[in-house]
Structures are given as C-alpha cells and as structure tokens.
Write a protein that holds these residues in place. Structure first.
Motif, PDB file in Angstrom:
ATOM      1  N   THR A   1      10.769  12.071 -10.323  1.00 47.39           N
ATOM      2  CA  THR A   1       9.494  11.855  -9.650  1.00 47.39           C
ATOM      3  C   THR A   1       8.494  11.280 -10.640  1.00 47.39           C
ATOM      4  O   THR A   1       8.357  11.777 -11.755  1.00 47.39           O
ATOM      5  N   VAL A   2       7.800  10.225 -10.228  1.00 43.61           N
ATOM      6  CA  VAL A   2       6.820   9.563 -11.084  1.00 43.61           C
ATOM      7  C   VAL A   2       5.444   9.682 -10.457  1.00 43.61           C
ATOM      8  O   VAL A   2       5.295  10.098  -9.304  1.00 43.61           O
ATOM      9  N   LYS A   3       4.429   9.287 -11.228  1.00 44.87           N
ATOM     10  CA  LYS A   3       3.070   9.213 -10.712  1.00 44.87           C
ATOM     11  C   LYS A   3       2.832   7.768 -10.270  1.00 44.87           C
ATOM     12  O   LYS A   3       2.846   6.862 -11.092  1.00 44.87           O
ATOM     13  N   ARG A   4       2.615   7.540  -8.999  1.00 45.20           N
ATOM     14  CA  ARG A   4       2.393   6.200  -8.459  1.00 45.20           C
ATOM     15  C   ARG A   4       0.887   5.930  -8.396  1.00 45.20           C
ATOM     16  O   ARG A   4       0.132   6.654  -7.767  1.00 45.20           O
ATOM     17  N   ILE A   5       0.458   4.863  -9.075  1.00 40.66           N
ATOM     18  CA  ILE A   5      -0.961   4.534  -9.149  1.00 40.66           C
ATOM     19  C   ILE A   5      -1.284   3.317  -8.273  1.00 40.66           C
ATOM     20  O   ILE A   5      -2.211   3.352  -7.463  1.00 40.66           O
ATOM     21  N   LEU A   6      -0.557   2.246  -8.443  1.00 43.36           N
ATOM     22  CA  LEU A   6      -0.696   1.045  -7.618  1.00 43.36           C
ATOM     23  C   LEU A   6       0.646   0.710  -6.986  1.00 43.36           C
ATOM     24  O   LEU A   6       1.687   0.952  -7.598  1.00 43.36           O
ATOM     25  N   PRO A   7       0.633   0.125  -5.786  1.00 43.04           N
ATOM     26  CA  PRO A   7      -0.530  -0.181  -4.950  1.00 43.04           C
ATOM     27  C   PRO A   7      -1.102   1.067  -4.274  1.00 43.04           C
ATOM     28  O   PRO A   7      -0.417   2.070  -4.125  1.00 43.04           O
ATOM     29  N   TYR A   8      -2.360   0.951  -3.861  1.00 41.06           N
ATOM     30  CA  TYR A   8      -3.090   2.023  -3.195  1.00 41.06           C
ATOM     31  C   TYR A   8      -3.716   1.423  -1.947  1.00 41.06           C
ATOM     32  O   TYR A   8      -4.097   0.260  -1.938  1.00 41.06           O
ATOM     33  N   ARG A   9      -3.842   2.199  -0.897  1.00 36.25           N
ATOM     34  CA  ARG A   9      -4.263   1.637   0.383  1.00 36.25           C
ATOM     35  C   ARG A   9      -5.658   1.010   0.333  1.00 36.25           C
ATOM     36  O   ARG A   9      -5.943   0.075   1.082  1.00 36.25           O
ATOM     37  N   LEU A  10      -6.523   1.499  -0.561  1.00 37.84           N
ATOM     38  CA  LEU A  10      -7.865   0.937  -0.663  1.00 37.84           C
ATOM     39  C   LEU A  10      -7.995  -0.084  -1.793  1.00 37.84           C
ATOM     40  O   LEU A  10      -9.026  -0.722  -1.929  1.00 37.84           O
ATOM     41  N   ARG A  11      -6.951  -0.222  -2.605  1.00 34.73           N
ATOM     42  CA  ARG A  11      -6.975  -1.168  -3.707  1.00 34.73           C
ATOM     43  C   ARG A  11      -5.538  -1.559  -4.023  1.00 34.73           C
ATOM     44  O   ARG A  11      -4.859  -0.907  -4.790  1.00 34.73           O
ATOM     45  N   ARG A  12      -5.096  -2.648  -3.420  1.00 30.34           N
ATOM     46  CA  ARG A  12      -3.694  -3.032  -3.548  1.00 30.34           C
ATOM     47  C   ARG A  12      -3.362  -3.667  -4.893  1.00 30.34           C
ATOM     48  O   ARG A  12      -2.245  -3.536  -5.379  1.00 30.34           O
ATOM     49  N   MET A  13      -4.325  -4.387  -5.487  1.00 27.07           N
ATOM     50  CA  MET A  13      -4.089  -5.062  -6.758  1.00 27.07           C
ATOM     51  C   MET A  13      -5.314  -4.907  -7.661  1.00 27.07           C
ATOM     52  O   MET A  13      -6.424  -4.703  -7.184  1.00 27.07           O
ATOM     53  N   LEU A  14      -5.080  -5.033  -8.963  1.00 27.77           N
ATOM     54  CA  LEU A  14      -6.148  -5.040  -9.954  1.00 27.77           C
ATOM     55  C   LEU A  14      -5.890  -6.243 -10.852  1.00 27.77           C
ATOM     56  O   LEU A  14      -4.978  -6.214 -11.687  1.00 27.77           O
ATOM     57  N   GLY A  15      -6.666  -7.320 -10.657  1.00 30.54           N
ATOM     58  CA  GLY A  15      -6.290  -8.586 -11.268  1.00 30.54           C
ATOM     59  C   GLY A  15      -4.924  -8.966 -10.736  1.00 30.54           C
ATOM     60  O   GLY A  15      -4.656  -8.841  -9.536  1.00 30.54           O
ATOM     61  N   PRO A  16      -3.992  -9.396 -11.601  1.00 24.61           N
ATOM     62  CA  PRO A  16      -2.644  -9.712 -11.125  1.00 24.61           C
ATOM     63  C   PRO A  16      -1.711  -8.505 -11.062  1.00 24.61           C
ATOM     64  O   PRO A  16      -0.561  -8.633 -10.634  1.00 24.61           O
ATOM     65  N   PHE A  17      -2.181  -7.321 -11.487  1.00 22.38           N
ATOM     66  CA  PHE A  17      -1.331  -6.127 -11.493  1.00 22.38           C
ATOM     67  C   PHE A  17      -1.193  -5.597 -10.064  1.00 22.38           C
ATOM     68  O   PHE A  17      -2.180  -5.256  -9.413  1.00 22.38           O
ATOM     69  N   ILE A  18       0.051  -5.505  -9.600  1.00 21.77           N
ATOM     70  CA  ILE A  18       0.306  -5.149  -8.204  1.00 21.77           C
ATOM     71  C   ILE A  18       1.031  -3.808  -8.077  1.00 21.77           C
ATOM     72  O   ILE A  18       1.193  -3.282  -6.979  1.00 21.77           O
ATOM     73  N   PHE A  19       1.448  -3.242  -9.199  1.00 17.99           N
ATOM     74  CA  PHE A  19       2.235  -1.999  -9.170  1.00 17.99           C
ATOM     75  C   PHE A  19       2.053  -1.308 -10.512  1.00 17.99           C
ATOM     76  O   PHE A  19       2.008  -1.959 -11.562  1.00 17.99           O
ATOM     77  N   MET A  20       1.945   0.035 -10.471  1.00 13.54           N
ATOM     78  CA  MET A  20       1.857   0.814 -11.704  1.00 13.54           C
ATOM     79  C   MET A  20       2.422   2.199 -11.469  1.00 13.54           C
ATOM     80  O   MET A  20       2.007   2.907 -10.550  1.00 13.54           O
ATOM     81  N   ASP A  21       3.402   2.581 -12.281  1.00 10.94           N
ATOM     82  CA  ASP A  21       4.016   3.904 -12.256  1.00 10.94           C
ATOM     83  C   ASP A  21       3.897   4.532 -13.636  1.00 10.94           C
ATOM     84  O   ASP A  21       4.026   3.842 -14.661  1.00 10.94           O
ATOM     85  N   HIS A  22       3.678   5.844 -13.656  1.00  8.98           N
ATOM     86  CA  HIS A  22       3.680   6.621 -14.891  1.00  8.98           C
ATOM     87  C   HIS A  22       4.787   7.654 -14.765  1.00  8.98           C
ATOM     88  O   HIS A  22       4.691   8.579 -13.961  1.00  8.98           O
ATOM     89  N   GLY A  23       5.853   7.464 -15.544  1.00  7.96           N
ATOM     90  CA  GLY A  23       6.989   8.376 -15.484  1.00  7.96           C
ATOM     91  C   GLY A  23       6.986   9.340 -16.657  1.00  7.96           C
ATOM     92  O   GLY A  23       6.831   8.942 -17.816  1.00  7.96           O
ATOM     93  N   GLY A  24       7.139  10.645 -16.378  1.00  2.39           N
ATOM     94  CA  GLY A  24       7.205  11.632 -17.428  1.00  2.39           C
ATOM     95  C   GLY A  24       5.830  12.190 -17.776  1.00  2.39           C
ATOM     96  O   GLY A  24       4.855  11.915 -17.087  1.00  2.39           O
ATOM     97  N   PRO A  25       5.748  12.992 -18.857  1.00  2.00           N
ATOM     98  CA  PRO A  25       6.874  13.321 -19.728  1.00  2.00           C
ATOM     99  C   PRO A  25       7.882  14.231 -19.037  1.00  2.00           C
ATOM    100  O   PRO A  25       7.507  15.109 -18.258  1.00  2.00           O
ATOM    101  N   VAL A  26       9.152  13.958 -19.312  1.00  2.00           N
ATOM    102  CA  VAL A  26      10.224  14.729 -18.699  1.00  2.00           C
ATOM    103  C   VAL A  26      11.350  14.870 -19.706  1.00  2.00           C
ATOM    104  O   VAL A  26      11.575  13.989 -20.543  1.00  2.00           O
ATOM    105  N   SER A  27      12.016  16.014 -19.664  1.00  2.73           N
ATOM    106  CA  SER A  27      13.214  16.237 -20.468  1.00  2.73           C
ATOM    107  C   SER A  27      14.368  16.523 -19.530  1.00  2.73           C
ATOM    108  O   SER A  27      14.189  17.117 -18.467  1.00  2.73           O
ATOM    109  N   PHE A  28      15.553  16.071 -19.909  1.00  7.72           N
ATOM    110  CA  PHE A  28      16.716  16.348 -19.068  1.00  7.72           C
ATOM    111  C   PHE A  28      17.961  16.482 -19.932  1.00  7.72           C
ATOM    112  O   PHE A  28      17.991  16.063 -21.089  1.00  7.72           O
TER     113      PHE A  28
END
Length: 304
Positions: free
Chosen positions: A18-45
């Motif tokens: 499971t990651v943290k999904r930042i973009l796209p967002y329903r009220l802000r689909r893009m930021l400049g040319p950035f159309i997607f952003m995920d933050h994964g972790g920190p996680v150990s396995f």
C-alpha cells in the motif's frame, strides 16, 4: 497563499503493498506537467514476502516515469533490454513515448534481510509533440545531480531548473523537481518563474503563514505568491511543478492528449503489441477490466 492542500490517500498496488497516493486528485489532477505521484514506504519485508511485492511487467505511453529512493533499492527491467538497479540519491527517468513495458522488483539482499524501502515515484506527462517519441531510459547518479547547502538547508535538484541550479537530466518541458531536507527552524522558499508550484511534506512538518502542515500533505500554492516554509522539526520535502501542458487523459498506466490513443494502448497491450522486457518476460500484469463507466455513458473528461 495556499490554493489547495492535498492529503495523501492509501492506494493498494494489488500485491500487498500500500502506498500514499498524492496525484491525481479530484480537485487537482496535475501540477505543472506532473500527473501522478506516489509515496511508497517506509516498509520492511521478509524474503518470503518479496515476490508478492514485485511490480510485474506493465505498459506505459505518453509519459516519463521518475523513480527516486530514500532507502533500499529496486531493480528496473524494461522492453529496451535495460536492467538497472536504482539506489538512494539516484534518478531513474524512463520516457515511455509511444510505448514501453517495465518491471520493478525488490531483490536487494539488505532489504530482504529486514532493511527498509522508501521511494517516491512521479509521472511527468509529455508535450503533444513528444507523446509518440521513441522510448528511452536513463539512470542518473548522485554526482550528476547538484546539491545546495545553507544553514539548516540541504537540497538536491532531481530535474529541471531551480534556485540557479541545473543538471543534465533530460526533460521535455519546463519543470522543477527537488529533494529538500530542513533542520528545525530553517526557512526556505519555492523556485520563482513557474506558474504551478507545490511542496509535498514527506517527513516531519512545516509552517506556512502561521499554519502547520504534516507528513503526507501536498501544498499547492497560488500563482504569483512566494511563500516561506519554516521547518517545525527536521523535515523532508519534495518540491515540484512547472509549466502546464494542457488537457490530458489518464487511464491505468496510460497518459495521452487523445482519448482514442488511450483506447489504442489498451488494445495494443491486450494483443501483445507492446513488447515485454526480454530479461523479465515470464509474467505480466493483464489489462484491467474497465469498470469506470457503464456501457453507453460519455467518455471520461480530460485532466487539465
């Protein structure tokens, strides 16, 4: 001063990761040319969990994927035949153009022995003129990415132009992307000259105009305003933004200025017309069933 605050939402990659999904967002689909952003972790396995965490070969069109690690390592393989391990402080920049497939596998012995993994992945949409370009891949080492330091401030420029810094990372439109670490009490601003700018709080907390914002929040700033971010504690920020590209459609891993091109990409992947990585072709992610709208309803609106 703040146009919008986006709180990261949990998103499952379908393999127990499971990651943290930042973009796209329903009220802000893009930021400049950035159309997607995920933050994964920190996680150990554990070694037993690793195969289920792998991201199997899957396709992209019309974008560049940008992978940046805080900790751990990931092995990238793609249909160009590239095999590249990415480590903290490096940048993997893969431009899909007319089509590419790649995998991301967690094979690091240290991570498998209980070490941690933490990464940020963004997608940068391509200008219309470059959407059908030939796919490419580049890995950039830390010594190719300029670092700026000042009292309580450390910054690495990942891509673009910012704060008088430049690097050789090949981009297709005006943008900035930077990794910043602030010590408690440090003050820092955003690059000037870009119409769309944001700061993602990856760790810690910052104060802006008397309000405190915490890890997992993307702060999107009003055009023409030059904010000052004050670190409430040791914090890590990802600064990003640039010139907007106009309307874009996004479906699964496909981005395009044309809806019919998204449909073509679906058909191409399903028919096997996008090659798998030659050194990782025993399995792949099948095309998802499109449950986004019932038959006969209008197509989705473009992102802008």
């Amino acid at each position: 001063m703040l146009d919008l605050i986006i709180d990261a939402r949990p998103a499952s990659l379908g393999n127990g990761f499971t990651v943290k999904r930042i973009l796209p967002y329903r009220l802000r689909r893009m930021l400049g040319p950035f159309i997607f952003m995920d933050h994964g972790g920190p996680v150990s396995f554990s070694p037993e969990q690793a195969p289920s965490m792998d991201v199997l070969p899957h396709p992209h069109i019309g974008l560049s994927t940008v992978s940046y690690l805080f900790d751990g390592q990931v092995t990238h393989r793609d249909s160009l035949g590239v095999q590249q391990i990415i480590r903290p402080g490096e940048v993997n920049w893969m431009t899909a153009g007319r089509g590419i497939a790649h995998s991301e596998r967690f094979e690091d012995p240290a991570t498998l022995a209980g070490g941690s993994l933490e990464m940020i992945q963004t997608w940068v949409a391509l200008p219309e003129a470059d959407e059908e370009s030939a796919p490419t891949f580049e890995n950039y080492q830390p010594d190719q990415l300029p670092v700026f330091t000042d009292t309580g401030v450390w910054l690495r420029l990942i891509a673009g132009d910012a704060f008088g810094l430049k690097n050789g990372v090949k981009t297709h439109s005006p943008l900035f992307y930077a990794h910043v670490v602030l010590q408690p009490g440090a003050r820092f601003g955003l690059p000037v000259g870009f119409p769309e700018r944001g700061a993602y709080v990856a760790k810690g907390s910052v104060e802006v105009n008397g309000h405190t914002y915490s890890a997992g929040q993307l702060l999107v700033f009003t055009r023409g305003i030059d904010p000052i971010l004050v670190a409430k504690e040791t914090c890590t920020l990802m600064l990003l933004g640039g010139e907007p590209l106009g309307e874009r459609y996004i479906w699964w891993n496909f981005v395009s200025s044309r809806l019919d091109r998204i449909e073509q990409a679906k058909a191409d992947w399903q028919a096997g017309r996008i090659a798998l990585p030659p050194n990782d072709n025993a399995e792949f992610v099948p095309l998802p069933q499109d449950k986004s709208r019932p038959a006969g309803t209008p197509p989705p609106q473009p992102l802008s």
